[in-house]
Design a protein around this motif. Structure first.
Motif, PDB file in Angstrom:
ATOM      1  N   THR A 272       0.847  -1.198   0.000  1.00 24.17           N
ATOM      2  CA  THR A 272       0.000   0.000   0.000  1.00 24.17           C
ATOM      3  C   THR A 272       0.881   1.246   0.000  1.00 24.17           C
ATOM      4  N   LEU A 273       0.466   2.242  -0.760  1.00 21.75           N
ATOM      5  CA  LEU A 273       1.225   3.493  -0.856  1.00 21.75           C
ATOM      6  C   LEU A 273       0.241   4.651  -0.966  1.00 21.75           C
ATOM      7  N   GLU A 274       0.292   5.537   0.014  1.00 22.09           N
ATOM      8  CA  GLU A 274      -0.617   6.689   0.045  1.00 22.09           C
ATOM      9  C   GLU A 274       0.204   7.964   0.251  1.00 22.09           C
ATOM     10  N   HIS A 275      -0.046   8.981  -0.581  1.00 19.59           N
ATOM     11  CA  HIS A 275       0.648  10.259  -0.430  1.00 19.59           C
ATOM     12  C   HIS A 275      -0.192  11.374  -1.021  1.00 19.59           C
ATOM     13  N   ASN A 276       0.245  12.592  -0.844  1.00 17.74           N
ATOM     14  CA  ASN A 276      -0.516  13.771  -1.287  1.00 17.74           C
ATOM     15  C   ASN A 276       0.024  14.386  -2.568  1.00 17.74           C
ATOM     16  N   GLY A 277       0.793  13.626  -3.322  1.00 15.96           N
ATOM     17  CA  GLY A 277       1.323  14.152  -4.567  1.00 15.96           C
ATOM     18  C   GLY A 277       2.572  14.971  -4.347  1.00 15.96           C
ATOM     19  N   VAL A 278       2.795  15.945  -5.192  1.00 24.58           N
ATOM     20  CA  VAL A 278       3.991  16.785  -5.124  1.00 24.58           C
ATOM     21  C   VAL A 278       3.586  18.235  -4.880  1.00 24.58           C
TER      22      VAL A 278
ATOM     23  N   ILE B  13       2.584  15.472 -15.073  1.00 24.96           N
ATOM     24  CA  ILE B  13       3.057  14.552 -14.029  1.00 24.96           C
ATOM     25  C   ILE B  13       2.209  13.294 -13.929  1.00 24.96           C
ATOM     26  N   THR B  14       2.909  12.158 -13.816  1.00 24.18           N
ATOM     27  CA  THR B  14       2.266  10.877 -13.559  1.00 24.18           C
ATOM     28  C   THR B  14       2.432  10.538 -12.084  1.00 24.18           C
ATOM     29  N   ILE B  15       1.333  10.178 -11.425  1.00 21.85           N
ATOM     30  CA  ILE B  15       1.329   9.869  -9.992  1.00 21.85           C
ATOM     31  C   ILE B  15       1.225   8.356  -9.808  1.00 21.85           C
ATOM     32  N   ASN B  16       1.990   7.817  -8.866  1.00 21.67           N
ATOM     33  CA  ASN B  16       1.949   6.391  -8.539  1.00 21.67           C
ATOM     34  C   ASN B  16       1.481   6.237  -7.094  1.00 21.67           C
ATOM     35  N   ILE B  17       0.284   5.637  -6.904  1.00 20.36           N
ATOM     36  CA  ILE B  17      -0.264   5.428  -5.563  1.00 20.36           C
ATOM     37  C   ILE B  17      -0.859   4.031  -5.493  1.00 20.36           C
ATOM     38  N   GLY B  18      -1.256   3.636  -4.275  1.00 22.40           N
ATOM     39  CA  GLY B  18      -1.881   2.340  -4.095  1.00 22.40           C
ATOM     40  C   GLY B  18      -3.280   2.301  -4.694  1.00 22.40           C
ATOM     41  N   GLU B  19      -3.662   1.151  -5.191  1.00 23.73           N
ATOM     42  CA  GLU B  19      -4.977   1.008  -5.819  1.00 23.73           C
ATOM     43  C   GLU B  19      -6.076   1.100  -4.772  1.00 23.73           C
ATOM     44  N   GLY B  20      -7.153   1.792  -5.131  1.00 24.87           N
ATOM     45  CA  GLY B  20      -8.283   1.939  -4.223  1.00 24.87           C
ATOM     46  C   GLY B  20      -8.162   3.094  -3.251  1.00 24.87           C
ATOM     47  N   LEU B  21      -7.040   3.808  -3.296  1.00 25.78           N
ATOM     48  CA  LEU B  21      -6.856   4.952  -2.402  1.00 25.78           C
ATOM     49  C   LEU B  21      -7.279   6.235  -3.102  1.00 25.78           C
TER      50      LEU B  21
ATOM     51  N   THR C 192      -7.235   9.738  -4.894  1.00 21.23           N
ATOM     52  CA  THR C 192      -6.214  10.427  -5.695  1.00 21.23           C
ATOM     53  C   THR C 192      -5.933  11.799  -5.094  1.00 21.23           C
ATOM     54  N   PRO C 193      -4.674  12.127  -4.833  1.00 21.59           N
ATOM     55  CA  PRO C 193      -4.357  13.442  -4.253  1.00 21.59           C
ATOM     56  C   PRO C 193      -4.690  14.575  -5.213  1.00 21.59           C
ATOM     57  N   GLN C 194      -5.006  15.727  -4.659  1.00 23.28           N
ATOM     58  CA  GLN C 194      -5.333  16.897  -5.468  1.00 23.28           C
ATOM     59  C   GLN C 194      -4.126  17.837  -5.540  1.00 23.28           C
ATOM     60  N   PRO C 195      -3.768  18.327  -6.737  1.00 25.11           N
ATOM     61  CA  PRO C 195      -2.634  19.258  -6.852  1.00 25.11           C
ATOM     62  C   PRO C 195      -2.906  20.553  -6.107  1.00 25.11           C
ATOM     63  N   ASN C 196      -1.836  21.213  -5.638  1.00 21.89           N
ATOM     64  CA  ASN C 196      -2.006  22.485  -4.928  1.00 21.89           C
ATOM     65  C   ASN C 196      -2.096  23.674  -5.887  1.00 21.89           C
ATOM     66  N   VAL C 197      -2.117  23.398  -7.206  1.00 24.04           N
ATOM     67  CA  VAL C 197      -2.345  24.430  -8.228  1.00 24.04           C
ATOM     68  C   VAL C 197      -3.433  23.908  -9.168  1.00 24.04           C
ATOM     69  N   PRO C 198      -4.097  24.756  -9.926  1.00 23.69           N
ATOM     70  CA  PRO C 198      -5.154  24.293 -10.830  1.00 23.69           C
ATOM     71  C   PRO C 198      -4.626  23.295 -11.861  1.00 23.69           C
ATOM     72  N   GLY C 199      -5.409  22.260 -12.137  1.00 24.08           N
ATOM     73  CA  GLY C 199      -5.035  21.279 -13.147  1.00 24.08           C
ATOM     74  C   GLY C 199      -5.301  19.855 -12.688  1.00 24.08           C
ATOM     75  N   GLN C 200      -5.172  18.908 -13.623  1.00 22.01           N
ATOM     76  CA  GLN C 200      -5.372  17.485 -13.358  1.00 22.01           C
ATOM     77  C   GLN C 200      -4.106  16.717 -13.719  1.00 22.01           C
ATOM     78  N   TRP C 201      -3.864  15.617 -12.998  1.00 21.94           N
ATOM     79  CA  TRP C 201      -2.674  14.820 -13.270  1.00 21.94           C
ATOM     80  C   TRP C 201      -2.710  14.237 -14.677  1.00 21.94           C
TER      81      TRP C 201
END
Length: 916
Positions: free
Chosen positions: A298-304, A464-472, A474-483
């Motif tokens: 499992t891997l959970e984070h808030n992006g960059v 940017i491509t984000i790598n996180i655990g499945e089913g968790l 998705t973190p939201q960027p701190n600036v406008p836009g989508q991953w």
């Protein structure tokens, strides 16, 4: 964070073959963070951008330091036999091979091998000759044959070679890999021992301890082979020892307060204890090598964390063109600001840098032209100084902020970044390394990089491509836009990646250096290098035999292996036209190696990060003949090893030992050389500083071997000047203590220990020192007065009146007037009366301090041209340092920074007898 760091690690990336003239770089990673190639703005200091000093000559008043250096150079050439004397552990068994046959015949061995098609012409090296380097890098002839004795000249004659046609011969039997090591259950008593663990564990209550011992006895009787889990420290703190129920008293007879610590210190201590509890002791709980597939569950984070958007300059700050201010839109103004910030640096004086910048600046101006319609066409007419001056003013304002204001700004910044500093990996909180996205700017590169000055575009979430655990979530960027993309790849350890626009390199966000995943990678790397000890003699025996083989390809490969092993050269790969002209062993050109009879080779080329490698070194007679053969009928810009690539070379090495590559040789040679230098040069009964000097000397020898050189830092002379002033202050203090001793009892003037005056302290020097000291004391008093008032204001109390400061300044002036009167009298009155014995003790302590400080100055001067950090981080097994510190009772904090201690927690638990 550096704007030019390539965050993709080279450590785990196989070196690619080179079928054509334009290929990626294959140099080994040697940067500070282990994340790949580093550009100038990612350096540990600004000094590495300076021209490289070709060679190192250490000037020291101690003859032993020079002897150690000469011994090292001999040892570097005698690595063939050095492992034979080392004891073999049960799990590390030597492997025997059949000796390879040596071919000889009656023909002249200097006959060139069959000619081969020449490769495409390449740009000539930018390396230049350096006077004095040849003499400084000359090695003794006795070091040539690997056993410390000079070789007799033996002429070897061979028959004409048949191009790439192997002659019938028996290949040596491959060394068998050692059987997998059995996991041995660690004794519970060892887990918490102070000798092996840097973290002091708290003792459990007696009842709980008895229960644990009972459980251990049951486990042992059942033959349980499961690895131990890290014990949790008990929540309650152990009670402090009491002496007969009475609190200890101070010198003045007052009882010491147990709770005298300030609340801030208590909270800091509590925080450190919590961090210690959170350390995941992965090296006790799992196989550090892993299975090569699933890296996490499992891997959970808030992006960059993206940098803040650009803020436009004030209306009155404008760049000028042909003497007239220009009204630029924010997009173009931002790029102009990138160049303006570097206006007073060496980059702005570089033609390539200016050309690349202006080319990209014009492209931006096409999309976002000046508001007033003015056309910019010539770089010479551009004036960025108004923006530069505005930036300098802002820097000055920021620097002038009070400590409280700076602290407040930092707290606000930390609060914004806090969600991105950590992730949750398999239920554990782990620190993220480079969580900040690189801000836009100008690419600086290293050395003569053809793309320096190019514009690095702003990275957005869509890149940017984000790598996180499945089913968790998705973190939201701190600036406008989508991953760009969200994936769930458990076989990789990066959290995010993107492609930078200048060189097209992938940038990765990894966990911090002290994380379990990074720690496992480091431990595996050094274990692989240590495993090479069992195979290195066989490998050397084979490539020595192949130096005379009749197959050109094998002969070139053997010669390249000789250089990689003996000189610690990187393997190297071909470069594309848009990359800096740096080379390694396999990509050497004829111009990079010069023959000097009877058996010397002169290497002169630009290595990784455009650092010049210059070395004049004696080689085996057969190697000298081979280089002469390889250069026959070739131009200077032709490949020296035209039949050797890194991929086939690494494949050949892997036939001896699983996972063996040319990079492993570099790590092995660095660590084994370091271990030998420490064993030979550490004084058993020396002071801590003398032992530290021996450690740094060994580190310097490895840095020279690996070509981790640097130009003398710009601030070196200034730094040495401050150290000389500090040494003079120590001597002045000693003089005053002597004079106080004479004032107490005149008979001490006849004592040889105290009668001699301090060197470098004449009347002028004393007057200058006292005046400087007076100015510092006044400045110190003023700062303290201001700081105390700020603290009182923060607490809502009334500030101190100005009279308090005036009284303090009066006392300082009175003290220095008294010192002025004492000049030339040979007597001194101490502020507080002390007994004669106390003064003698103070002089002895001061003399020891002076001796230690002189050693520190020698060490600083000796290391001014060598970068010690790279080898310490990437090439020296940290267990060598940990064991050495324990054996010689040197605090490891004097060698490893907090960052390195966090990076190598697994290495701190070795005992003092551990050897690489």
């Amino acid at each position: 964070m550096s704007a030019d760091i390539s965050m993709s690690s080279d450590e785990d990336t196989p070196l690619a073959p080179r079928p054509g003239p334009s290929k990626p770089n294959g140099h080994a990673a040697a940067n500070g963070n282990g994340n790949g190639r580093v550009d100038s703005d990612s350096l540990m200091s600004d000094d590495d951008d300076l021209p490289l000093v070709c060679s190192l000559i250490y000037v020291s008043p101690r003859a032993s330091l020079i002897c150690l250096q000469l011994d090292l150079i001999t040892n570097l050439q005698s690595q063939t036999t050095r492992t034979k004397s080392e004891p073999m552990t049960p799990e590390v068994r030597s492997r025997k091979r059949k000796q390879a046959p040596v071919y000889s015949s009656s023909s002249d061995d200097d006959t060139p091998l069959a000619s081969t098609p020449l490769r495409a012409t390449k740009a000539k090296s930018t390396a230049v000759r350096m006077p004095g380097a040849m003499k400084a890098t000359t090695l003794p002839a006795s070091a040539v044959n690997g056993n410390g004795r000079a070789k007799k000249a033996v002429k070897v004659e061979e028959s004409d070679y048949e191009e790439d046609t192997p002659q019938p011969k028996k290949r040596p039997v491959k060394a068998q890999r050692p059987p997998p090591k059995k996991r041995v259950k660690k004794e519970e008593s060892d887990v918490g021992s102070e000798d092996e663990t840097p973290i002091v564990k708290k003792t459990a209550p007696k009842k709980r301890k008895a229960k644990q011992q009972e459980q251990e006895a049951k486990a042992e009787s059942s033959g349980d082979e499961q690895p131990l889990k890290a014990k949790k420290a008990p929540a309650k703190r152990a009670k402090k020892e009491e002496t007969n129920g009475v609190a200890p008293k101070s010198k003045k007879g007052k009882a010491k307060k147990e709770d005298s610590e300030e609340p801030a210190k208590k909270s800091k201590k509590k925080k450190e204890e919590e961090e210690e509890k959170e350390i995941f002791r992965w090296w006790e709980n799992q196989d550090p090598n892993g299975d090569g597939s699933i890296k996490w569950n499992t891997l959970e984070h808030n992006g960059v964390y993206f940098p803040p958007p650009y803020e436009a300059l004030p209306k009155n700050v404008r760049m000028k063109y042909n003497g007239k201010p220009i009204d630029l839109p924010p997009e173009s103004e931002e790029v102009a600001g990138f160049y303006a910030a570097l206006l007073e640096t060496e980059h702005a004086q570089d033609k390539t840098f200016n050309s690349n910048f202006f080319k990209d600046f014009l492209e931006i101006l096409k999309e976002h032209p000046p508001v007033d319609g003015m056309k910019i066409e010539e770089f010479a007419k551009c004036d960025f100084r108004p923006i530069f001056e505005y930036f300098e003013d802002e820097k000055a304002k920021k620097k002038a902020l009070s400590a409280a204001e700076k602290k407040e700004l930092k707290a606000a910044k930390d609060k914004l970044e806090a969600p991105y500093t950590h992730c949750v990996l398999d239920g554990r909180k782990e620190k993220v390394g480079n969580f900040r996205v690189e801000p836009p700017g100008l690419f600086r590169g290293r050395g003569d990089h053809p793309k320096k000055g190019a514009l690095k575009l702003r990275v957005r979430p869509e890149d940017i491509t984000i790598n996180i655990g499945e089913g968790l979530p998705t973190p939201q960027p701190n600036v406008p836009g989508q991953w760009k993309k969200v994936i769930h790849d458990q076989t990789v350890t990066w959290l995010a990646n993107w492609t930078e626009n200048v060189n097209g390199n992938y940038k990765y966000v990894f966990l911090a250096a002290g994380s379990s995943i990074k720690g496992q990678s480091d431990m595996s790397k050094f274990e692989k290098a240590r495993e090479l000890k069992s195979y290195v003699d066989v490998i050397r025996k084979d490539y020595t035999a192949d130096l005379k083989t009749k197959v050109m390809k094998d002969r070139q490969r053997a010669t390249a292996m000789y250089f990689i092993d003996r000189l610690a050269l990187r393997a190297g790969n071909e470069k594309g036209d848009d990359e800096a002209d740096t080379v390694g062993c396999c990509s050497l050109r004829c111009e990079h190696v010069t023959l000097e009879p009877p058996n010397y080779l002169i290497f002169d080329f630009l290595g990784k990060d455009s650092i010049r490698y210059y070395n004049r070194v004696p080689v085996d007679e057969q190697v000298f003949k081979n280089i002469k053969l390889f250069k026959e009928n070739k131009n200077d810009d032709d490949d020296l090893f035209d039949r050797v690539d890194t991929a086939p070379l690494n494949k050949h090495l892997a036939s001896y030992m699983k996972g063996l590559t040319a990079k492993v040789f570099r790590t092995y040679n660095a660590s084994i050389t370091f271990q030998e230098q420490l064993d030979q040069g550490t004084p058993e009964k020396g002071t801590v500083q003398e032992k530290l000097n021996a450690y740094n000397h060994a580190n310097r020898m490895v840095a020279i071997l690996c070509n981790h050189q640097r130009a003398v830092p710009k601030t070196h002379e200034q730094s040495m000047g401050k150290m000389r002033e500090k040494l003079r202050a120590f001597k002045y203090e000693r003089m005053k203590l002597r004079h106080a001793l004479f004032a107490n009892d005149a008979k001490f003037k006849k004592n040889k220990k105290y009668s001699q005056d301090e060197s470098d302290l004449d009347d002028d020097a004393i007057a200058e020192h006292e005046e400087n000291h007076r100015a510092k004391e006044i400045e110190k008093a003023e700062k303290k007065f201001q700081k105390d008032n700020e603290k009182l204001a923060a607490e809502g109390k009334s500030p101190q009146p100005e009279s308090v400061l005036k009284d303090k300044l009066k006392d300082i002036e009175a003290e220095f007037k008294k010192l002025k009167k004492e000049r030339g009298t040979g007597k001194h009155e101490l502020k507080r009366e002390r007994a004669t014995e106390k003064i003698e003790d103070a002089i002895d302590k001061l003399e020891e301090k002076i001796k230690t400080f002189k050693l520190q100055m020698e060490d600083r001067e000796a290391g001014k041209e060598v970068a010690l950090g790279t080898s310490k981080i990437n090439y020296l097994d940290p267990r060598i340092t940990a064991a050495w510190c324990k054996k010689h009772e040197v605090p490891i904090e004097k060698i490893f920074s907090k960052t390195l201690l966090a990076k190598f927690p697994w290495a701190m638990e070795v005992d003092d007898g551990w050897k690489f």
